[in-house]
Design a protein around this motif. Structure first.
Motif, PDB file in Angstrom:
ATOM      1  N   ASP A   1       0.609  -1.133   0.122  1.00  0.00           N
ATOM      2  CA  ASP A   1      -0.295   0.171   0.115  1.00  0.00           C
ATOM      3  C   ASP A   1       0.845   1.138  -0.147  1.00  0.00           C
ATOM      4  N   ASP A   2       0.558   1.721  -0.379  1.00  0.00           N
ATOM      5  CA  ASP A   2       1.630   3.667  -0.787  1.00  0.00           C
ATOM      6  C   ASP A   2       1.443   4.464  -0.009  1.00  0.00           C
ATOM      7  N   VAL A   3      -0.087   4.140   0.436  1.00  0.00           N
ATOM      8  CA  VAL A   3      -0.807   5.425   1.494  1.00  0.00           C
ATOM      9  C   VAL A   3       0.174   5.390   2.085  1.00  0.00           C
ATOM     10  N   VAL A   4       0.757   3.513   2.770  1.00  0.00           N
ATOM     11  CA  VAL A   4       0.524   3.623   4.121  1.00  0.00           C
ATOM     12  C   VAL A   4       2.523   3.804   4.080  1.00  0.00           C
ATOM     13  N   LYS A   5       2.869   3.750   3.241  1.00  0.00           N
ATOM     14  CA  LYS A   5       4.383   3.610   3.149  1.00  0.00           C
ATOM     15  C   LYS A   5       4.405   5.467   2.804  1.00  0.00           C
ATOM     16  N   SER A   6       3.717   5.839   2.502  1.00  0.00           N
ATOM     17  CA  SER A   6       4.313   8.232   2.513  1.00  0.00           C
ATOM     18  C   SER A   6       4.539   8.024   3.927  1.00  0.00           C
ATOM     19  N   SER A   7       2.722   7.123   4.721  1.00  0.00           N
ATOM     20  CA  SER A   7       3.491   7.463   6.659  1.00  0.00           C
ATOM     21  C   SER A   7       4.705   7.042   6.691  1.00  0.00           C
TER      22      SER A   7
ATOM     23  N   ARG B   1      14.189   7.530   2.378  1.00  0.00           N
ATOM     24  CA  ARG B   1      14.669   7.743   1.109  1.00  0.00           C
ATOM     25  C   ARG B   1      14.411   5.962   0.580  1.00  0.00           C
ATOM     26  N   ALA B   2      14.879   4.812   2.030  1.00  0.00           N
ATOM     27  CA  ALA B   2      15.202   3.301   0.809  1.00  0.00           C
ATOM     28  C   ALA B   2      13.082   3.081   0.690  1.00  0.00           C
ATOM     29  N   VAL B   3      12.127   3.493   1.978  1.00  0.00           N
ATOM     30  CA  VAL B   3      11.650   3.356   2.249  1.00  0.00           C
ATOM     31  C   VAL B   3      10.139   3.782   0.340  1.00  0.00           C
ATOM     32  N   PHE B   4      10.783   5.851   0.361  1.00  0.00           N
ATOM     33  CA  PHE B   4      10.001   6.000  -1.237  1.00  0.00           C
ATOM     34  C   PHE B   4      10.551   5.656  -2.459  1.00  0.00           C
ATOM     35  N   ASP B   5      12.182   4.200  -2.332  1.00  0.00           N
ATOM     36  CA  ASP B   5      11.996   4.040  -3.255  1.00  0.00           C
ATOM     37  C   ASP B   5      11.374   2.717  -3.780  1.00  0.00           C
ATOM     38  N   SER B   6      10.712   2.203  -2.890  1.00  0.00           N
ATOM     39  CA  SER B   6       9.817   1.208  -2.823  1.00  0.00           C
ATOM     40  C   SER B   6       8.464   1.634  -2.711  1.00  0.00           C
ATOM     41  N   ILE B   7       8.047   2.996  -3.592  1.00  0.00           N
ATOM     42  CA  ILE B   7       6.714   2.895  -3.658  1.00  0.00           C
ATOM     43  C   ILE B   7       6.787   3.388  -5.690  1.00  0.00           C
ATOM     44  N   SER B   8       5.673   2.350  -5.817  1.00  0.00           N
ATOM     45  CA  SER B   8       5.370   2.301  -7.042  1.00  0.00           C
ATOM     46  C   SER B   8       4.774   3.239  -7.653  1.00  0.00           C
ATOM     47  N   LYS B   9       4.030   3.775  -7.247  1.00  0.00           N
ATOM     48  CA  LYS B   9       3.482   5.335  -7.041  1.00  0.00           C
ATOM     49  C   LYS B   9       3.728   6.412  -6.792  1.00  0.00           C
ATOM     50  N   ARG B  10       4.570   6.886  -7.116  1.00  0.00           N
ATOM     51  CA  ARG B  10       4.684   8.106  -6.190  1.00  0.00           C
ATOM     52  C   ARG B  10       3.501   9.470  -6.080  1.00  0.00           C
TER      53      ARG B  10
ATOM     54  N   TRP C   1       6.670  12.625  -1.584  1.00  0.00           N
ATOM     55  CA  TRP C   1       8.022  14.059  -1.915  1.00  0.00           C
ATOM     56  C   TRP C   1       7.943  14.724  -1.096  1.00  0.00           C
ATOM     57  N   THR C   2       6.771  14.991  -0.979  1.00  0.00           N
ATOM     58  CA  THR C   2       6.537  16.557   0.433  1.00  0.00           C
ATOM     59  C   THR C   2       7.510  15.857   1.423  1.00  0.00           C
ATOM     60  N   ALA C   3       7.147  14.858   2.190  1.00  0.00           N
ATOM     61  CA  ALA C   3       7.240  13.995   2.810  1.00  0.00           C
ATOM     62  C   ALA C   3       9.196  13.696   3.362  1.00  0.00           C
ATOM     63  N   LEU C   4       9.403  13.423   2.082  1.00  0.00           N
ATOM     64  CA  LEU C   4      10.627  12.568   1.537  1.00  0.00           C
ATOM     65  C   LEU C   4      11.480  14.082   1.961  1.00  0.00           C
TER      66      LEU C   4
END
Length: 612
Positions: free
Chosen positions: A141-147, A162-171, A176-179
């Motif tokens: 789930d991308d929303v959980v990943k962004s959190s 950054r590692a989690v960010f890179d694993s997101i399929s649809k950023r 982006w803002t969080a990172l």
DNA sequence: ATAGGGTTAG
């Protein structure tokens, strides 16, 4: 679906939008009356509405009475507590999700729990939740990943983010803002800028994340340049959040002229009466040593919250006006605003400035007993400062030994200046040793230790400290002072001899020096950390940056106006004496913001009571 | 029906 169910659903949606708590309660009553209170999805919707209206108590009550709780109920309840700034409760209730309802977290619940961890900075629990998420069926789930990106970013682990960010399929923009914000607030300027450049669409939101992150990590200059760039790009400032960061940057850098310009912009954009912004403006003017402007803004505020009162209390306290700080505190309590832990830092600080020992003790006690605030290390440090300044050295030592914290650098430093002040060399040396072992890279610890020895006339030890600094390759930061004349800012480095006005500056300082000596000034060269002849030492003192800036100010500033100087290091004892003399010779107010505090020199006196 | 990003005081 039942027609009345969809009617209430619609009403509840409207209520959530307007966030009117009275309507929420009325609708709840009507739903019970209509016997629809068990008809899904009304109970869960109602729960969410209570959360949005800030009625966590009602939300919890409803939740407790729900016979059938599902994932949505849990997610809504946890979100309600996040929104009410009760992330602790979010985590503690989450623990009972499986126990009481045999439910495993879904992606909505994961997102809420991760958010709670991020606002608490609870990295250990956050990592546990991350692991559970990875093992769950929602692990993509991308929303959980962004959190999660946000959590690692806020906890100071931008590489994990950054590692989690890179694993997101649809950023999404959110990730982006969080990172970007995470990089910026960790001081990773280049990474932040690189990601910002890669960002496909830059909104006010992303600019704000970048700029405020940089301000938080002490990169105020970069933040201000980016703000200018943002203006040039024509970004519409539709909400004022970025302005508070920008004003904050001016405050941290103590750049009054720029601060005034941003203030003008704030008014121009129509945010002059916004509470948040006014609070930062009060702080900015205080930090830029224009305490009158700070009081003016504060006085004109329509509404004032705990931050407004605390800002002005801390502001006047830092400028040495303790009685005024205490009077303001009475006003605050009278206005029904509850002080918090920051307010008490300001108040104890104010007391220590003027040696109000019993008043300070009373405030310290009142904080604990009347307001239930458990003192943190900073409170102890201020309190220690109060005790040691007023000569209660053994009581201070007792406090340091009995408090439930390990002393940090500011704590030892507070005790050390007291030892110096009271000529207690033995204790001074012990304290300075602690300080040195805590931070062997910091040149100021060596300077402090050396000053203790110098104060006691132990010149061999002064030399030893200097050798130790050389051996450990600790370099003293070059001292510099800046001064604004009109809209121009000038920076002077210690010993600088290349300024176009150097002859005029030299002549003026020479002239003032002669007048000071007539009035009894004897240079105190114990602040010079070198082995050299007395005359050479005096020459070094003569070229300290604050004196150069002051002379320049006297030559160029509008006659009669106060001279404001910002210095990167602490003012040395000799310069402090000199500035007092000069303020009375030239009959001008001189305000110096040094690395730790403010000095208002006027008529031969300083607001710091010669203690800093 | 429920989730994720940017703001102020030490």
């Amino acid at each position: 679906m039942n027609a009345s169910v969809s009617h209430y659903l619609h009403q509840l949606k409207l209520c959530a939008g307007s966030q009117t708590s009275s309507t929420a309660k009325k609708l709840h009553a009507q739903i019970i009356k209509a016997a629809l209170h068990l008809c899904p999805p009304l109970p869960n919707t109602l729960l969410g509405v209570y959360g949005k209206c800030g009625l966590v108590g009602d939300a919890l009550h409803l939740f407790d009475e729900m016979p059938h709780r599902d994932h949505v109920s849990w997610a809504s309840l946890l979100t309600a507590h996040n929104q009410a700034s009760l992330p602790h409760r979010t985590l503690s209730m989450f623990r009972f999700m499986y126990e009481s309802d045999s439910l495993l977290p879904d992606h909505f619940v994961f997102a809420s729990v991760v958010k709670a961890c991020s606002s608490l900075g609870a990295i250990r629990q956050g990592k546990q939740v991350h692991a559970r998420f990875m093992l769950s069926q929602f692990c993509e789930d991308d929303v959980v990943k962004s959190s999660l990106v946000d959590m690692y970013a806020k906890c100071g682990l931008p590489d994990n983010a950054r590692a989690v960010f890179d694993s997101i399929s649809k950023r999404s923009v959110v990730s982006w803002t969080a990172l970007i914000s995470g990089y910026a607030r960790s001081g990773r300027k280049l990474d932040a800028l690189e990601m910002f450049e890669k960002l496909p669409v830059k909104s006010l939101f992303s600019w704000t994340a970048l700029i405020s992150g940089l301000v938080q990590s002490g990169n105020g200059v970069d933040a201000l340049y980016l703000f200018i760039e943002m203006r040039r790009e024509g970004v519409d400032i539709v909400d004022p959040l970025v302005l508070s960061s920008t004003v904050g940057a001016c405050a941290n850098l103590a750049v009054l002229e720029l601060g005034k310009q941003v203030h003008g912009l704030v008014i121009g954009l129509g945010y002059g009466s916004c509470l948040f912004i006014s609070n930062t403006l009060v702080d900015m003017y205080a930090k830029c040593s224009d305490i009158l402007a700070a009081k003016y803004i504060f006085g004109g505020m329509q509404q004032k919250d705990v931050v407004s009162w605390t800002s002005i209390i801390v502001g006047v306290a830092q400028h040495g006006r303790a009685e005024e700080a205490l009077t303001l505190y009475d006003g605050m309590v009278g206005a029904g605003i509850k002080p918090n832990e920051v307010t008490f830092v300001g108040l104890i600080y104010a007391c220590s400035h003027v040696g109000f020992v019993s008043k300070g003790r009373a405030i310290f006690r009142s904080m604990i007993e009347d307001y239930g605030i458990r003192p943190c290390l900073q409170h102890y440090t201020c309190f220690l400062d109060l005790l040691s300044r007023s000569g209660h050295l053994s009581e201070a030592w007792n406090v340091i030994n009995s408090m439930p914290f390990e002393p940090d650098e500011p704590t030892w430093a507070a005790l050390l200046s007291a030892c110096k002040q009271h000529g207690d060399t033995q204790m001074g040396i012990r304290v300075a040793d602690h300080l040195l072992s805590l931070n062997p890279e910091d040149p100021s610890s060596y300077i402090l230790l050396s000053n203790v020895y110098a104060g006691a006339g132990m010149w061999e030890n002064v030399a030893k400290v200097r050798k130790l600094m050389t051996a450990r390759e600790v370099k003293k930061n070059p001292g510099y002072s800046s001064i604004d004349i009109g809209k121009e800012s000038q920076v002077f480095y210690a010993g600088e001899t290349s300024h176009p006005l150097k002859d005029e500056i030299f002549d003026l300082l020479k002239e003032l020096d002669a007048e000071m000596r007539k009035r009894g000034y004897v240079p105190d060269s114990s602040f010079v950390l070198h082995d050299m002849e007395q005359q050479e030492k005096e020459k070094l003192l003569f070229w300290h940056s604050e004196r150069l800036a002051l002379a320049y100010g006297l030559l160029k500033a509008v006659p009669g106006t106060p001279i404001r100087i910002v210095k990167n290091l602490r003012v040395c004892g000799d310069c402090h004496t000199v500035l007092k003399f000069i303020s009375s010779i030239v009959k001008r107010d001189i305000i110096v913001r040094d690395a730790t505090r403010y000095h208002h020199f006027s008529k031969g006196e300083c607001s710091c009571n010669d203690f800093w």
